[in-house]
Design a protein around this motif. Structure first.
Motif, short mmCIF file in Angstrom:
data_model
loop_
_atom_site.label_atom_id
_atom_site.label_comp_id
_atom_site.label_asym_id
_atom_site.label_seq_id
_atom_site.Cartn_x
_atom_site.Cartn_y
_atom_site.Cartn_z
N LEU A 298 37.71 -52.67 -22.06
CA LEU A 298 38.37 -53.97 -22.15
C LEU A 298 38.60 -54.50 -20.75
CD1 LEU A 298 41.76 -54.00 -21.51
CD2 LEU A 298 41.67 -52.45 -23.44
N GLY A 299 38.51 -55.84 -20.62
CA GLY A 299 38.71 -56.49 -19.34
C GLY A 299 40.10 -57.08 -19.23
N LEU A 300 40.60 -57.14 -18.00
CA LEU A 300 41.91 -57.72 -17.71
C LEU A 300 41.79 -58.62 -16.48
CD1 LEU A 300 44.03 -54.47 -18.10
CD2 LEU A 300 44.08 -56.41 -19.69
N ALA A 301 42.32 -59.82 -16.58
CA ALA A 301 42.35 -60.74 -15.45
C ALA A 301 43.71 -60.66 -14.77
CB ALA A 301 42.08 -62.17 -15.92
N SER A 302 43.71 -60.78 -13.44
CA SER A 302 44.96 -60.76 -12.69
C SER A 302 44.81 -61.69 -11.49
CB SER A 302 45.30 -59.34 -12.24
OG SER A 302 44.32 -58.84 -11.35
N GLY A 303 45.82 -61.69 -10.63
CA GLY A 303 45.76 -62.49 -9.42
C GLY A 303 46.28 -63.91 -9.62
N VAL A 304 46.31 -64.65 -8.50
CA VAL A 304 46.80 -66.03 -8.53
C VAL A 304 45.71 -66.96 -9.01
CG1 VAL A 304 48.47 -65.59 -6.70
CG2 VAL A 304 46.17 -66.39 -6.11
N GLU A 305 46.10 -68.18 -9.38
CA GLU A 305 45.17 -69.11 -10.03
C GLU A 305 43.94 -69.41 -9.19
OE1 GLU A 305 45.31 -73.49 -12.22
OE2 GLU A 305 47.13 -72.55 -11.44
N THR A 306 44.06 -69.44 -7.89
CA THR A 306 42.92 -69.78 -7.04
C THR A 306 42.13 -68.56 -6.58
OG1 THR A 306 44.41 -69.76 -5.13
CG2 THR A 306 43.99 -71.89 -6.18
N ALA A 307 42.51 -67.39 -7.01
CA ALA A 307 41.81 -66.16 -6.60
C ALA A 307 42.02 -65.07 -7.65
CB ALA A 307 42.31 -65.69 -5.24
N ARG A 308 41.49 -65.32 -8.85
CA ARG A 308 41.63 -64.35 -9.93
C ARG A 308 40.79 -63.11 -9.66
NH1 ARG A 308 46.26 -66.04 -12.29
NH2 ARG A 308 46.01 -68.01 -13.41
N LEU A 309 41.23 -61.99 -10.20
CA LEU A 309 40.55 -60.71 -10.05
C LEU A 309 40.29 -60.09 -11.42
CD1 LEU A 309 42.74 -59.33 -7.11
CD2 LEU A 309 40.48 -60.41 -6.93
N ALA A 310 39.35 -59.16 -11.46
CA ALA A 310 38.98 -58.53 -12.73
C ALA A 310 39.16 -57.03 -12.66
CB ALA A 310 37.53 -58.85 -13.07
N SER A 311 39.72 -56.47 -13.72
CA SER A 311 39.84 -55.01 -13.89
C SER A 311 39.26 -54.63 -15.24
CB SER A 311 41.30 -54.57 -13.81
OG SER A 311 41.88 -54.88 -12.56
N ILE A 312 38.72 -53.41 -15.34
CA ILE A 312 38.17 -52.92 -16.60
C ILE A 312 38.71 -51.51 -16.85
CG2 ILE A 312 36.09 -52.26 -17.87
CD1 ILE A 312 34.56 -54.38 -16.31
N PHE A 313 39.18 -51.28 -18.08
CA PHE A 313 39.65 -49.97 -18.52
C PHE A 313 38.83 -49.53 -19.73
CE2 PHE A 313 43.08 -51.24 -15.87
CZ PHE A 313 43.76 -50.09 -15.49
N TYR A 314 38.83 -48.21 -20.00
CA TYR A 314 38.06 -47.72 -21.14
C TYR A 314 38.77 -46.58 -21.86
CZ TYR A 314 36.54 -43.91 -18.00
OH TYR A 314 36.51 -42.86 -17.11
N LYS A 315 38.40 -46.43 -23.13
CA LYS A 315 38.83 -45.31 -23.97
C LYS A 315 37.58 -44.52 -24.38
CE LYS A 315 42.75 -47.85 -26.01
NZ LYS A 315 43.84 -47.03 -25.41
N THR A 316 37.74 -43.20 -24.54
CA THR A 316 36.61 -42.36 -24.90
C THR A 316 36.81 -41.57 -26.19
OG1 THR A 316 37.47 -40.54 -23.54
CG2 THR A 316 35.89 -42.04 -22.49
N GLU A 317 38.07 -41.38 -26.62
CA GLU A 317 38.32 -40.50 -27.76
C GLU A 317 37.82 -41.09 -29.06
OE1 GLU A 317 42.05 -38.51 -30.15
OE2 GLU A 317 42.31 -38.97 -28.01
#
Length: 317
Positions: free
Chosen positions: A296-315
């Protein structure tokens, strides 16, 4: 977050922790697509607060599991709220380094998309022919096109091959299950959202025959993406942190059985809960040494410089 889950002997072999479990998963071909993901299992970080090609909020993610790349979609810089349907497609390494980009003009909102590897190249499956409601744009057809770094496509580009498996459908997006080579299409039928699943080869041949067609459950919240694995589709919902949505937030993953249309599990995700903004955006299936990951993806950061993170599950259970 610690989860207390009853695990069978069969499930223990699938936990993906320890050498023995990893070896068992690696030996299991992804094409078997057995079981479903345990949504209460903890999540692991794949990439953390990475910049995409444009600075807007991440909308969705997908994986090229053959060539080891991540692709993301977002509203193009300068496109405002997205009413024009202009999108930026970024190509990333598995560590989040930007490797290239494309612009897709008038395609839609980028809620979800799929990747079809082809040798050392990749074809993208996205919504296209977006229709604006004045606030955002939503695709009315599906498009397949080859990733070409730096290229800008319009809805009339000759590089596109377009598909509409259901003639009267609207608000159409798709995801590709790499374990079965099936295309899962989410669409609006006039009264609600549904998921239709096809053999990818049949869609490409122009003779789509639905293997499954089930309704999306109501009352899930703000929809943010989905992924298909085997006989199940996983739906991501939730909104960004705010006064009415304080940490740990309202991000949920819901599992739907494609064979019966039954909602079989729903669980809150607290992955990346320390992020600022933290808006859930997009899902995908990554395959590592034959073992599947629900990402799953997650957006973060301020409006003019958003960043992306990705997490995962395996079970799997």
């Amino acid at each position: 977050m610690t989860s207390h889950v009853r695990v069978s002997r069969r499930g223990l072999l699938r936990l993906g922790t320890g050498v023995a479990a990893a070896a068992a998963l690696a030996a299991k071909p992804a094409a078997a697509a057995e079981g479903r993901f345990q949504l209460t299992a903890p999540s692991t970080s794949l990439i953390w607060k990475k910049a995409l090609y444009d600075e807007t909020v991440l909308q969705s993610i997908a994986f090229d599991n053959r060539n080891g790349h991540i692709y993301t979609l977002q509203v193009k810089n300068g496109a405002g709220s997205g009413a024009a349907g202009h999108l930026c497609l970024s190509k990333l390494s598995l560590t989040g380094t930007i490797l290239g980009h494309m612009y897709l003009m008038g395609f839609g909102h980028g809620v979800q998309f799929g990747v079809e590897p082809s040798g050392t190249s990749a074809y993208l499956w996205t919504e296209t022919d977006g229709v604006s409601d004045g606030k955002s744009s939503r695709g009315t057809k599906l498009a397949r096109f080859k990733f070409v770094n730096g290229q800008t496509l319009t809805t009339s580009s000759s590089a596109l091959t377009k598909y509409k498996p259901i003639a009267d459908s609207d608000n159409t997006t798709c995801a590709i299950d790499p374990s079965t080579n099936r295309l899962a299409m989410r669409y609006w039928d006039g009264s609600g959202f549904r998921y239709a699943v096809y053999s990818l080869a049949d869609v490409k041949a122009g003779s789509p025959k639905a293997l499954f067609d089930v309704a999306q459950p109501s009352g899930l919240g703000t929809f943010q993406g989905y992924a298909a694995y085997g006989n199940f589709v996983y739906m991501l919902t939730g909104t960004a942190y705010g006064d009415d949505n304080p940490p740990p937030g309202n991000t949920y993953i819901t599992c739907l059985d494609l064979r019966t249309g039954e909602q079989v599990q729903r669980a809150r995700s607290v992955a990346g809960q320390s992020l600022d903004h933290r808006e859930p955006e997009g899902m995908g299936i990554q395959i590592v040494s034959g073992a599947p990951r629900l990402c799953l993806g997650l957006a973060s950061g301020v409006e003019t410089a958003r960043l992306a993170s990705i997490f995962y599950k395996t079970e799997l259970i």
